[in-house]
Design a protein around this motif. Sequence first.
Motif, PDB file in Angstrom:
ATOM      1  N   GLU A 153      40.755  37.891  41.285  1.00 41.16           N
ATOM      2  CA  GLU A 153      40.444  36.923  40.244  1.00 41.16           C
ATOM      3  C   GLU A 153      39.051  37.188  39.714  1.00 41.16           C
ATOM      4  OE1 GLU A 153      41.536  32.593  40.348  1.00 41.16           O
ATOM      5  OE2 GLU A 153      39.370  32.381  40.336  1.00 41.16           O
ATOM      6  N   SER A 181      36.245  35.586  36.964  1.00 35.56           N
ATOM      7  CA  SER A 181      35.980  34.374  36.200  1.00 35.56           C
ATOM      8  C   SER A 181      34.638  34.481  35.489  1.00 35.56           C
ATOM      9  CB  SER A 181      36.010  33.135  37.091  1.00 35.56           C
ATOM     10  OG  SER A 181      35.038  33.216  38.090  1.00 35.56           O
ATOM     11  N   THR A 208      35.094  27.645  31.329  1.00 37.99           N
ATOM     12  CA  THR A 208      35.482  28.567  32.391  1.00 37.99           C
ATOM     13  C   THR A 208      36.683  29.370  31.912  1.00 37.99           C
ATOM     14  OG1 THR A 208      34.785  26.977  34.068  1.00 37.99           O
ATOM     15  CG2 THR A 208      36.199  28.762  34.802  1.00 37.99           C
ATOM     16  N   ARG A 259      39.296  32.391  33.377  1.00 39.84           N
ATOM     17  CA  ARG A 259      39.740  33.105  34.583  1.00 39.84           C
ATOM     18  C   ARG A 259      40.880  34.043  34.223  1.00 39.84           C
ATOM     19  NH1 ARG A 259      39.117  27.860  36.834  1.00 39.84           N
ATOM     20  NH2 ARG A 259      37.497  27.827  38.419  1.00 39.84           N
TER      21      ARG A 259
END
Length: 172
Positions: free
Chosen positions: A9, A11, A27, A29
Amino acid sequence: GYESRKTDEWSFKGRLNLTKEILVDLTFRTGVNQLATSNIKFDNRNYSINQKSLEPRITFTRASNFRLITGYKYGDKENTTGSMEESSSHSVNTEIKYNILQSTSIQGKFTFSDIKFTSIDAVPNPNSTASYILLEGLQPGKNFIWNLDLTKRLSNNLELNIQYERRKAGTA
């Protein structure tokens, strides 16, 4: 048999204080979530999910006793193995926290999620392993989740916490 899991992941988070009381954050991701089993009896559990999400939020804080957060989240997930399921979700959420004196706080959260779910199968199965990950434990359609939390500090090392959570799943 053997089972292997992999989660990658990435971000990006950005935050901007507009005033002393108002904060805006964003945010983003993206990543991959994979599960692979070597046993043929469990190959229906295999998945490789590409996922991405974007979540802007606004926070309003008044002194140290009141906070209001409201936000929106767009999520897109795609399983590249098996039934090739896909989900896209639009969520609106609100969170309110109020501190009563120094030892008590009450917090409420509400989330509305509208989830679209598709599969190459004639009848998509929202109860499969991959679907559970894609739908984040919810159901296709309109989902409502709310939560109330009362916290009382009884002494320096002891806290009483009472929580209530309710959800209304979408139409499957």
